[in-house]
Write an enzyme that holds these catalytic residues in place. Structure first.
Site, mmCIF file in Angstrom:
data_model
loop_
_atom_site.group_PDB
_atom_site.id
_atom_site.type_symbol
_atom_site.label_atom_id
_atom_site.label_comp_id
_atom_site.label_asym_id
_atom_site.label_seq_id
_atom_site.Cartn_x
_atom_site.Cartn_y
_atom_site.Cartn_z
ATOM 1 N N SER A 1 0.862 -1.188 0.000
ATOM 2 C CA SER A 1 0.000 0.000 0.000
ATOM 3 C C SER A 1 0.890 1.225 0.000
ATOM 4 C CB SER A 1 -0.869 0.003 1.264
ATOM 5 O OG SER A 1 -1.557 1.222 1.401
ATOM 6 N N TYR B 1 -2.414 -0.736 10.460
ATOM 7 C CA TYR B 1 -2.323 -1.008 9.015
ATOM 8 C C TYR B 1 -0.952 -0.568 8.475
ATOM 9 C CZ TYR B 1 -3.971 -1.269 4.141
ATOM 10 O OH TYR B 1 -4.138 -1.577 2.809
ATOM 11 N N LYS C 1 1.950 -2.744 6.632
ATOM 12 C CA LYS C 1 2.376 -2.516 5.242
ATOM 13 C C LYS C 1 3.859 -2.104 5.162
ATOM 14 C CE LYS C 1 -1.505 -3.705 3.227
ATOM 15 N NZ LYS C 1 -1.584 -4.948 2.433
HETATM 16 N N1 LIG Z 1 -8.663 -0.848 -1.575
HETATM 17 C C1 LIG Z 1 -7.665 -0.030 -1.289
HETATM 18 O O1 LIG Z 1 -7.803 1.195 -1.239
HETATM 19 C C2 LIG Z 1 -6.284 -0.571 -1.036
HETATM 20 C C3 LIG Z 1 -5.207 0.317 -1.106
HETATM 21 C C4 LIG Z 1 -3.927 -0.164 -0.887
HETATM 22 C C5 LIG Z 1 -3.725 -1.491 -0.619
HETATM 23 N N2 LIG Z 1 -4.790 -2.335 -0.544
HETATM 24 C C6 LIG Z 1 -4.521 -3.734 -0.266
HETATM 25 O O2 LIG Z 1 -5.032 -4.500 -1.335
HETATM 26 C C7 LIG Z 1 -5.402 -5.791 -0.869
HETATM 27 C C8 LIG Z 1 -6.814 -6.112 -1.324
HETATM 28 O O3 LIG Z 1 -7.662 -5.091 -0.878
HETATM 29 P P1 LIG Z 1 -9.130 -4.905 -1.481
HETATM 30 O O4 LIG Z 1 -9.434 -3.458 -1.371
HETATM 31 O O5 LIG Z 1 -9.245 -5.557 -2.786
HETATM 32 O O6 LIG Z 1 -9.984 -5.708 -0.371
HETATM 33 P P2 LIG Z 1 -11.403 -6.455 -0.476
HETATM 34 O O7 LIG Z 1 -12.207 -5.889 -1.576
HETATM 35 O O8 LIG Z 1 -11.959 -6.447 0.897
HETATM 36 O O9 LIG Z 1 -10.989 -7.956 -0.849
HETATM 37 C C9 LIG Z 1 -10.235 -8.714 0.059
HETATM 38 C C10 LIG Z 1 -10.062 -10.104 -0.484
HETATM 39 O O10 LIG Z 1 -9.237 -10.825 0.434
HETATM 40 C C11 LIG Z 1 -9.933 -12.006 0.848
HETATM 41 N N3 LIG Z 1 -9.498 -12.319 2.206
HETATM 42 C C12 LIG Z 1 -9.584 -11.547 3.301
HETATM 43 N N4 LIG Z 1 -9.087 -12.190 4.361
HETATM 44 C C13 LIG Z 1 -8.663 -13.415 3.922
HETATM 45 C C14 LIG Z 1 -8.063 -14.532 4.530
HETATM 46 N N5 LIG Z 1 -7.792 -14.559 5.825
HETATM 47 N N6 LIG Z 1 -7.764 -15.616 3.755
HETATM 48 C C15 LIG Z 1 -8.024 -15.590 2.437
HETATM 49 N N7 LIG Z 1 -8.592 -14.553 1.803
HETATM 50 C C16 LIG Z 1 -8.909 -13.485 2.539
HETATM 51 C C17 LIG Z 1 -11.410 -11.648 0.679
HETATM 52 O O11 LIG Z 1 -12.251 -12.783 0.534
HETATM 53 P P3 LIG Z 1 -12.931 -13.513 1.823
HETATM 54 O O12 LIG Z 1 -13.422 -12.426 2.731
HETATM 55 O O13 LIG Z 1 -13.987 -14.385 1.266
HETATM 56 O O14 LIG Z 1 -11.820 -14.311 2.425
HETATM 57 C C18 LIG Z 1 -11.350 -10.868 -0.620
HETATM 58 O O15 LIG Z 1 -11.240 -11.742 -1.714
HETATM 59 C C19 LIG Z 1 -5.198 -5.767 0.650
HETATM 60 O O16 LIG Z 1 -3.940 -6.327 0.957
HETATM 61 C C20 LIG Z 1 -5.188 -4.284 0.976
HETATM 62 O O17 LIG Z 1 -4.448 -4.000 2.134
HETATM 63 C C21 LIG Z 1 -6.056 -1.909 -0.752
#
Ligand SMILES: NC(=O)c1ccc[n+]([C@@H]2O[C@H](COP(=O)([O-])OP(=O)(O)OC[C@H]3O[C@@H](n4cnc5c(N)ncnc54)[C@H](OP(=O)(O)O)[C@@H]3O)[C@@H](O)[C@H]2O)c1
Length: 254
Positions: free
Chosen positions: A146, A159, A163
């Protein structure tokens, strides 16, 4: 005159694993890698959402399959991955956040976030690299980090801790596995509209803060990060390791 050729960004014949691939950024990464020709194994905990994502992708002609997996269950991760053929590309993307002030954080909040964002990614990479070495794959690990692995953010002490940790882990691991031709990099998005950020993006004060920081003036979409996964997985990035690719609209530029 022989002109230089851009190395291929195709991934035909490659096997990719994407954790947290049922929605959000992980689904974007899975679609991008599959569209470039990779066969993608997609993981998440909730089977219904994961199967729906896989079905939609298969209908679009992508090579992919579902693997229901809680990445924090390290023995299950080891068992599941060692039962499968090795991967060329592994995307540690599953992530968690418990936003709030440090003064209100519990040890359980801390352990929960660190467990998914750091510990799970660490041990999944360990198994994946064993497979790559065994097959002599010059593979790559891509950790979804991130911008919060580079700067601090409001209500994000845990968080950011997680990260920044994944940034350090990725650099140290890049040094360790370079002799095998394995590369380790991170992708560092700014705020991207996904279910993960929905609550934050419903708060006008937070949205004003975010927009004041993103120099390009808009919140990211999943499509904004997809190409980076293909690039880092491909031959075009064959000399890139230990790097951190910021997709932050200029947030960290100053
Ligand atoms: N969105 C942002 O603004 C942003 C910015 C920077 C970085 N990120 C990073 O990008 C990544 C994805 O974020 P996102 O925004 O796409 O999140 P999201 O929409 O909430 O999706 C999260 C995914 O991870 C899975 N997951 C969560 N906990 C899990 C576990 N213990 N085992 C296996 N799967 C798991 C969820 O499925 P289930 O719940 O079914 O397991 C889902 O498929 C994260 O690492 C986050 O920190 C996000």
């Amino acid at each position: 005159m022989q002109l230089p050729q851009t190395p291929s960004m195709r991934l035909d014949g490659k096997r990719a694993l994407v954790t947290g691939a049922s929605r959000g950024i992980g689904l974007g990464a899975a679609c991008a890698l599959a569209a470039a020709g990779a066969h993608v194994v997609m993981t998440a905990r909730s089977p219904d959402e994961l199967n729906a994502a896989v079905e939609s992708m298969q209908q679009a002609g992508y090579g992919c399959e579902a693997l229901v997996l809680d990445v924090t269950n390290t023995s299950q991760v080891r068992e599941s991955l060692t039962a499968l053929p090795a991967f060329h590309v592994v995307v540690n993307n599953a992530g968690a956040n418990r936003p709030g002030p440090m003064s209100e954080a519990s040890e359980e909040d801390y352990d929960f976030v660190m467990n998914v964002n750091v510990r799970a990614a660490y041990f999944l990479a360990q198994v994946a690299i064993e497979g790559m070495k065994k097959e002599k794959y010059e593979g790559c690990i891509i950790n979804t980090s991130s911008q919060m692995g580079h700067v601090g953010g409001i209500d994000r002490t845990i968080y950011c801790t997680s990260k920044f940790a994944i940034e350090g882990m990725s650099k140290a691991l890049a040094i360790e596995v370079a002799e095998h031709g394995i590369r380790v990099n991170t992708i560092c998005p700014t705020f991207i509209a996904t279910p993960f950020t929905q609550k934050t993006l419903e708060d006008p004060e937070r949205v004003a803060w975010i927009k004041s920081k993103i120099k390009l003036g808009r919140i990211g979409e999943i499509e904004d990060v997809m190409g980076a996964y293909v690039f880092l997985a491909s031959d075009a990035a064959s000399l890139i390791t230990g790097a951190s690719l910021l997709i932050d609209g200029g947030w960290t530029a100053g």
